[in-house]
Write a protein that holds these residues in place. Structure first.
Motif, PDB file in Angstrom:
ATOM      1  N   LYS A 129     -10.651  -0.655 -12.450  1.00  0.00           N
ATOM      2  CA  LYS A 129      -9.641  -1.451 -12.365  1.00  0.00           C
ATOM      3  C   LYS A 129      -8.725  -1.284 -11.303  1.00  0.00           C
ATOM      4  CE  LYS A 129      -9.152  -0.975 -17.464  1.00  0.00           C
ATOM      5  NZ  LYS A 129      -8.156  -0.613 -18.364  1.00  0.00           N
ATOM      6  N   ALA A 130      -7.600  -2.339 -10.930  1.00  0.00           N
ATOM      7  CA  ALA A 130      -6.823  -2.249  -9.957  1.00  0.00           C
ATOM      8  C   ALA A 130      -5.595  -2.921 -10.877  1.00  0.00           C
ATOM      9  CB  ALA A 130      -7.073  -3.029  -8.772  1.00  0.00           C
ATOM     10  N   GLY A 131      -4.327  -2.493 -10.084  1.00  0.00           N
ATOM     11  CA  GLY A 131      -3.078  -2.841 -10.728  1.00  0.00           C
ATOM     12  C   GLY A 131      -2.172  -3.441  -9.743  1.00  0.00           C
TER      13      GLY A 131
ATOM     14  N   TRP B 135      15.297   1.405   0.203  1.00  0.00           N
ATOM     15  CA  TRP B 135      15.291  -0.008  -0.288  1.00  0.00           C
ATOM     16  C   TRP B 135      16.591  -0.648   0.224  1.00  0.00           C
ATOM     17  CZ3 TRP B 135      18.451  -3.124  -3.329  1.00  0.00           C
ATOM     18  CH2 TRP B 135      17.794  -4.413  -3.528  1.00  0.00           C
ATOM     19  N   LYS B 136      16.619  -1.628   0.894  1.00  0.00           N
ATOM     20  CA  LYS B 136      17.981  -2.317   1.112  1.00  0.00           C
ATOM     21  C   LYS B 136      17.894  -3.739   0.483  1.00  0.00           C
ATOM     22  CE  LYS B 136      17.342  -0.522   5.691  1.00  0.00           C
ATOM     23  NZ  LYS B 136      16.071   0.054   5.530  1.00  0.00           N
ATOM     24  N   PRO B 137      19.106  -4.014  -0.010  1.00  0.00           N
ATOM     25  CA  PRO B 137      19.209  -5.313  -0.672  1.00  0.00           C
ATOM     26  C   PRO B 137      19.358  -6.434   0.371  1.00  0.00           C
ATOM     27  CG  PRO B 137      21.473  -4.368  -0.521  1.00  0.00           C
ATOM     28  CD  PRO B 137      20.607  -3.196  -0.070  1.00  0.00           C
ATOM     29  N   PRO B 138      18.701  -7.681  -0.036  1.00  0.00           N
ATOM     30  CA  PRO B 138      18.666  -8.806   0.799  1.00  0.00           C
ATOM     31  C   PRO B 138      20.215  -9.374   1.056  1.00  0.00           C
ATOM     32  CG  PRO B 138      18.310  -9.528  -1.629  1.00  0.00           C
ATOM     33  CD  PRO B 138      18.414  -7.950  -1.463  1.00  0.00           C
ATOM     34  N   ALA B 139      19.987 -10.237   1.911  1.00  0.00           N
ATOM     35  CA  ALA B 139      21.291 -10.842   2.298  1.00  0.00           C
ATOM     36  C   ALA B 139      21.957 -11.648   0.890  1.00  0.00           C
ATOM     37  CB  ALA B 139      21.218 -11.948   3.492  1.00  0.00           C
ATOM     38  N   VAL B 140      23.194 -11.613   0.787  1.00  0.00           N
ATOM     39  CA  VAL B 140      23.831 -12.799  -0.121  1.00  0.00           C
ATOM     40  C   VAL B 140      23.074 -14.213  -0.050  1.00  0.00           C
ATOM     41  CG1 VAL B 140      26.036 -13.878  -1.022  1.00  0.00           C
ATOM     42  CG2 VAL B 140      25.785 -11.389   0.002  1.00  0.00           C
ATOM     43  N   GLY B 141      22.740 -14.585  -1.500  1.00  0.00           N
ATOM     44  CA  GLY B 141      21.982 -15.909  -1.546  1.00  0.00           C
ATOM     45  C   GLY B 141      20.736 -15.808  -1.653  1.00  0.00           C
ATOM     46  N   SER B 142      19.989 -14.795  -1.326  1.00  0.00           N
ATOM     47  CA  SER B 142      18.465 -14.216  -1.006  1.00  0.00           C
ATOM     48  C   SER B 142      18.049 -13.438  -2.220  1.00  0.00           C
ATOM     49  CB  SER B 142      18.174 -13.684   0.164  1.00  0.00           C
ATOM     50  OG  SER B 142      18.454 -14.659   1.287  1.00  0.00           O
ATOM     51  N   LEU B 143      16.756 -13.402  -2.742  1.00  0.00           N
ATOM     52  CA  LEU B 143      16.144 -12.275  -3.426  1.00  0.00           C
ATOM     53  C   LEU B 143      15.127 -11.740  -2.432  1.00  0.00           C
ATOM     54  CD1 LEU B 143      15.863 -14.710  -6.785  1.00  0.00           C
ATOM     55  CD2 LEU B 143      17.620 -12.835  -6.155  1.00  0.00           C
ATOM     56  N   LYS B 144      14.930 -10.573  -2.891  1.00  0.00           N
ATOM     57  CA  LYS B 144      13.956  -9.709  -2.458  1.00  0.00           C
ATOM     58  C   LYS B 144      13.021  -9.332  -3.478  1.00  0.00           C
ATOM     59  CE  LYS B 144      14.606  -6.497   0.777  1.00  0.00           C
ATOM     60  NZ  LYS B 144      15.063  -5.553   1.531  1.00  0.00           N
ATOM     61  N   LEU B 145      11.587  -9.536  -3.103  1.00  0.00           N
ATOM     62  CA  LEU B 145      10.536  -9.381  -3.821  1.00  0.00           C
ATOM     63  C   LEU B 145       9.696  -8.085  -3.213  1.00  0.00           C
ATOM     64  CD1 LEU B 145       8.816  -9.940  -6.296  1.00  0.00           C
ATOM     65  CD2 LEU B 145       7.352 -11.342  -4.656  1.00  0.00           C
ATOM     66  N   ASN B 146       9.549  -6.907  -4.028  1.00  0.00           N
ATOM     67  CA  ASN B 146       8.743  -5.798  -3.653  1.00  0.00           C
ATOM     68  C   ASN B 146       7.494  -5.728  -4.386  1.00  0.00           C
ATOM     69  OD1 ASN B 146      11.599  -4.914  -2.937  1.00  0.00           O
ATOM     70  ND2 ASN B 146      10.262  -3.654  -1.643  1.00  0.00           N
ATOM     71  N   VAL B 147       6.496  -5.640  -3.666  1.00  0.00           N
ATOM     72  CA  VAL B 147       5.124  -5.563  -4.355  1.00  0.00           C
ATOM     73  C   VAL B 147       4.204  -4.408  -3.927  1.00  0.00           C
ATOM     74  CG1 VAL B 147       4.861  -7.904  -4.640  1.00  0.00           C
ATOM     75  CG2 VAL B 147       3.703  -7.180  -2.865  1.00  0.00           C
ATOM     76  N   ASP B 148       3.309  -4.120  -4.903  1.00  0.00           N
ATOM     77  CA  ASP B 148       2.354  -2.862  -4.474  1.00  0.00           C
ATOM     78  C   ASP B 148       1.365  -3.267  -5.101  1.00  0.00           C
ATOM     79  OD1 ASP B 148       1.376  -0.481  -3.508  1.00  0.00           O
ATOM     80  OD2 ASP B 148       2.713   0.694  -4.594  1.00  0.00           O
ATOM     81  N   GLY B 149       0.192  -2.511  -4.747  1.00  0.00           N
ATOM     82  CA  GLY B 149      -1.160  -2.734  -5.322  1.00  0.00           C
ATOM     83  C   GLY B 149      -1.597  -1.350  -5.505  1.00  0.00           C
ATOM     84  N   ALA B 150      -2.628  -0.963  -6.553  1.00  0.00           N
ATOM     85  CA  ALA B 150      -3.249   0.413  -6.379  1.00  0.00           C
ATOM     86  C   ALA B 150      -4.749   0.054  -7.048  1.00  0.00           C
ATOM     87  CB  ALA B 150      -2.484   1.245  -7.392  1.00  0.00           C
TER      88      ALA B 150
ATOM     89  N   VAL C 227      17.876  -6.000 -10.876  1.00  0.00           N
ATOM     90  CA  VAL C 227      16.673  -6.545 -11.101  1.00  0.00           C
ATOM     91  C   VAL C 227      16.672  -8.043 -11.934  1.00  0.00           C
ATOM     92  CG1 VAL C 227      14.351  -6.107 -12.358  1.00  0.00           C
ATOM     93  CG2 VAL C 227      15.603  -4.037 -11.176  1.00  0.00           C
ATOM     94  N   VAL C 228      15.945  -9.086 -11.333  1.00  0.00           N
ATOM     95  CA  VAL C 228      15.774 -10.261 -12.182  1.00  0.00           C
ATOM     96  C   VAL C 228      14.375 -10.325 -12.758  1.00  0.00           C
ATOM     97  CG1 VAL C 228      15.397 -12.844 -11.531  1.00  0.00           C
ATOM     98  CG2 VAL C 228      16.920 -11.298 -10.072  1.00  0.00           C
ATOM     99  N   LEU C 229      13.488  -9.579 -12.348  1.00  0.00           N
ATOM    100  CA  LEU C 229      12.080  -9.669 -13.009  1.00  0.00           C
ATOM    101  C   LEU C 229      11.370  -8.488 -12.294  1.00  0.00           C
ATOM    102  CD1 LEU C 229       9.688 -11.167 -14.150  1.00  0.00           C
ATOM    103  CD2 LEU C 229       9.259 -12.267 -12.098  1.00  0.00           C
ATOM    104  N   ALA C 230      10.737  -7.894 -13.488  1.00  0.00           N
ATOM    105  CA  ALA C 230       9.744  -6.776 -13.197  1.00  0.00           C
ATOM    106  C   ALA C 230       8.581  -6.957 -13.816  1.00  0.00           C
ATOM    107  CB  ALA C 230      10.354  -5.422 -13.457  1.00  0.00           C
ATOM    108  N   ALA C 231       7.500  -6.574 -13.288  1.00  0.00           N
ATOM    109  CA  ALA C 231       6.128  -6.823 -13.781  1.00  0.00           C
ATOM    110  C   ALA C 231       4.822  -5.922 -13.360  1.00  0.00           C
ATOM    111  CB  ALA C 231       5.620  -8.086 -13.325  1.00  0.00           C
ATOM    112  N   SER C 232       4.121  -5.528 -14.379  1.00  0.00           N
ATOM    113  CA  SER C 232       2.774  -4.768 -14.051  1.00  0.00           C
ATOM    114  C   SER C 232       1.914  -5.654 -14.522  1.00  0.00           C
ATOM    115  CB  SER C 232       2.910  -3.496 -14.973  1.00  0.00           C
ATOM    116  OG  SER C 232       4.016  -2.612 -14.560  1.00  0.00           O
ATOM    117  N   LYS C 233       0.593  -5.498 -13.671  1.00  0.00           N
ATOM    118  CA  LYS C 233      -0.518  -6.528 -14.141  1.00  0.00           C
ATOM    119  C   LYS C 233      -1.840  -5.869 -13.811  1.00  0.00           C
ATOM    120  CE  LYS C 233      -2.376 -11.059 -13.569  1.00  0.00           C
ATOM    121  NZ  LYS C 233      -3.662 -10.794 -14.039  1.00  0.00           N
ATOM    122  N   ILE C 234      -2.859  -5.611 -14.759  1.00  0.00           N
ATOM    123  CA  ILE C 234      -4.008  -5.074 -14.484  1.00  0.00           C
ATOM    124  C   ILE C 234      -5.098  -6.195 -13.694  1.00  0.00           C
ATOM    125  CG2 ILE C 234      -5.095  -5.833 -16.615  1.00  0.00           C
ATOM    126  CD1 ILE C 234      -5.345  -2.359 -14.910  1.00  0.00           C
ATOM    127  N   GLU C 235      -5.912  -5.835 -13.019  1.00  0.00           N
ATOM    128  CA  GLU C 235      -6.820  -6.716 -12.360  1.00  0.00           C
ATOM    129  C   GLU C 235      -8.222  -5.974 -12.413  1.00  0.00           C
ATOM    130  OE1 GLU C 235      -6.606  -9.685 -10.987  1.00  0.00           O
ATOM    131  OE2 GLU C 235      -4.492  -9.854 -10.910  1.00  0.00           O
TER     132      GLU C 235
END
Length: 183
Positions: free
Chosen positions: A45-47, A23-38, A59-67
């Motif tokens: 179910k899926a997540g 993982w590499k950080p984004p440029a200054v002034g940007s944010l990076k969102l990494n997503v994954d599905g399983a 970390v600004v925000l982290a989330a786990s969601k069920i589908e």
């Protein structure tokens, strides 16, 4: 002399490995969102897992969601992209890098031509959301560079609907976040 040469080789090889897969950080002034599905086939179910980080790797925000109504891996990965970019747009983020380990979905979202796949409508929605940002890049990341999102998606089968963390991260991702910031 031999020990010094071995040391140089090790440092160079570690740098190359890190450049390719970490993982590499984004440029200054940007944010990076990494997503994954399983998919959790045995549970029908899926997540989704998502982590938003700043240029320092914090970390600004982290989330786990069920589908429940998802049957294909491409569907869930695209839903992860859609949900993540939607949250970021609502947060007023202007500069975003969205990363996914599913190259097929990254290519679909980045394609200039219209998508004629079964997921075409959702691909169009993601493209429309991208236009809300000053800068929004969607790029492929190796699985090793997406470890925190992967751990969050693996947690999703425990989630009733959606779990979000803004400040205190869950124990199961703390080490992966630390490794991303410090390697």
């Amino acid at each position: 002399m031999l020990l010094q040469n071995i040391s140089v080789l090790l440092v160079n090889n570690i740098s190359k490995v890190k450049e390719l897969c970490c993982w590499k950080p984004p440029a200054v002034g940007s944010l990076k969102l990494n997503v994954d599905g399983a998919m959790f086939f045995d549970r029908h179910k899926a997540g989704i897992g998502a982590v938003l980080r700043d240029d320092k790797g914090d970390v600004v925000l982290a989330a786990s969601k069920i589908e429940y109504e998802v049957n294909e891996l491409e569907d869930i990965e695209l839903l992860a992209m859609f949900g993540g970019i939607q949250i970021c747009a609502n947060m007023g983020i202007r500069r975003l890098i969205l990363e996914s380990a599913r190259l097929l979905m990254v290519n679909e979202v980045n394609a200039s031509e219209a998508s004629f796949s079964l997921l075409g409508n959702l691909v169009r929605e993601v493209k429309m959301l991208k236009a809300l940002f000053e800068v929004c890049l969607v790029q492929h990341v190796d699985r090793a560079g997406n470890e925190v999102a992967h751990k969050l998606v693996r947690n999703a089968w425990n989630v009733e609907n959606l779990d979000m963390w803004w400040e205190n991260l869950p124990e199961f991702v703390i080490q992966a976040v630390w490794l991303d910031k410090n390697l």
